[in-house]
Design a protein around this motif. Structure first.
Motif, PDB file in Angstrom:
ATOM      1  N   ASN A  48       1.747 -92.479 -26.988  1.00  0.00           N
ATOM      2  CA  ASN A  48       2.424 -92.852 -28.216  1.00  0.00           C
ATOM      3  C   ASN A  48       3.249 -94.104 -27.929  1.00  0.00           C
ATOM      4  N   ASP A  49       3.259 -95.065 -28.850  1.00  0.00           N
ATOM      5  CA  ASP A  49       4.021 -96.292 -28.636  1.00  0.00           C
ATOM      6  C   ASP A  49       5.509 -96.015 -28.454  1.00  0.00           C
ATOM      7  N   THR A  50       6.027 -95.071 -29.214  1.00  0.00           N
ATOM      8  CA  THR A  50       7.444 -94.738 -29.119  1.00  0.00           C
ATOM      9  C   THR A  50       7.761 -94.174 -27.737  1.00  0.00           C
ATOM     10  N   ALA A  54      10.185 -95.597 -24.743  1.00  0.00           N
ATOM     11  CA  ALA A  54      11.223 -94.754 -24.136  1.00  0.00           C
ATOM     12  C   ALA A  54      11.077 -94.719 -22.613  1.00  0.00           C
ATOM     13  N   LEU A  55       9.849 -94.667 -22.131  1.00  0.00           N
ATOM     14  CA  LEU A  55       9.632 -94.663 -20.687  1.00  0.00           C
ATOM     15  C   LEU A  55      10.107 -95.964 -20.051  1.00  0.00           C
ATOM     16  N   LYS A  56       9.968 -97.059 -20.766  1.00  0.00           N
ATOM     17  CA  LYS A  56      10.440 -98.352 -20.249  1.00  0.00           C
ATOM     18  C   LYS A  56      11.963 -98.415 -20.195  1.00  0.00           C
ATOM     19  N   ILE A 102      13.784 -91.140 -27.195  1.00  0.00           N
ATOM     20  CA  ILE A 102      12.736 -91.180 -28.218  1.00  0.00           C
ATOM     21  C   ILE A 102      13.353 -91.094 -29.605  1.00  0.00           C
ATOM     22  N   ARG A 103      14.326 -90.200 -29.790  1.00  0.00           N
ATOM     23  CA  ARG A 103      15.004 -90.100 -31.085  1.00  0.00           C
ATOM     24  C   ARG A 103      15.732 -91.399 -31.436  1.00  0.00           C
ATOM     25  N   GLN A 104      16.336 -92.026 -30.438  1.00  0.00           N
ATOM     26  CA  GLN A 104      17.026 -93.296 -30.665  1.00  0.00           C
ATOM     27  C   GLN A 104      16.030 -94.378 -31.097  1.00  0.00           C
ATOM     28  N   ILE A 105      14.884 -94.453 -30.448  1.00  0.00           N
ATOM     29  CA  ILE A 105      13.861 -95.446 -30.804  1.00  0.00           C
ATOM     30  C   ILE A 105      13.325 -95.176 -32.201  1.00  0.00           C
ATOM     31  N   GLU A 106      13.105 -93.911 -32.539  1.00  0.00           N
ATOM     32  CA  GLU A 106      12.619 -93.582 -33.881  1.00  0.00           C
ATOM     33  C   GLU A 106      13.644 -93.976 -34.942  1.00  0.00           C
ATOM     34  N   ALA A 107      14.934 -93.774 -34.644  1.00  0.00           N
ATOM     35  CA  ALA A 107      15.983 -94.179 -35.597  1.00  0.00           C
ATOM     36  C   ALA A 107      16.012 -95.694 -35.749  1.00  0.00           C
TER      37      ALA A 107
END
Length: 125
Positions: A48-50, A54-56, A102-107
């Motif tokens: 998943n791109d998100t 997040a892994l980066k 991940i939640r931060q990136i989605e927001a």
């Protein structure tokens, strides 16, 4: 990644929490990932791109630890073994390290999408 969660609703109701806690503990132990030294966030699918973003954002040490845990689990799986009981992932060690990112990136992506679709209209006098 954002799947519907009933966790907040369960935590707000003490009687429901008392009923669900033993079931949740049993399910976590039955899943078997802790017997291979993994954490719950190690099981998140990476395609998943998100999740890739997040892994980066992980620290180098956390990223190294994650890769080590996954490689060790793959090796154990190939040899049809599990870790000794003292090397299992303990409950206090199984903390979310990737899910908050991940939640931060989605927001951020939601906010970016909202700002990109913002329509500015001129006021009439």
């Amino acid at each position: 990644m954002s799947a519907p969660s009933f966790a907040n609703a369960i935590i707000k109701r003490p009687w429901l929490y008392r009923i669900m806690k033993p079931i949740a503990n049993w399910y976590t132990n039955a899943a078997g990932y802790r017997q291979m030294g993994l954490r719950a966030d190690d099981l998140i699918i990476e395609e998943n791109d998100t999740v890739q973003k997040a892994l980066k954002r992980l620290s180098p040490q956390e990223s190294y630890d994650r890769v080590y845990r996954i490689r060790r689990a793959i090796q154990l799986s190939l040899s049809h073994q599990i870790l000794p009981k003292e090397q299992y992932t303990k409950d206090e060690e199984d903390i979310a390290y990737l899910s908050p990112i991940i939640r931060q990136i989605e927001a951020e992506e939601k906010e970016r999408g909202d700002l990109d679709s913002l329509m500015i209209t001129k006021r009439s006098k």
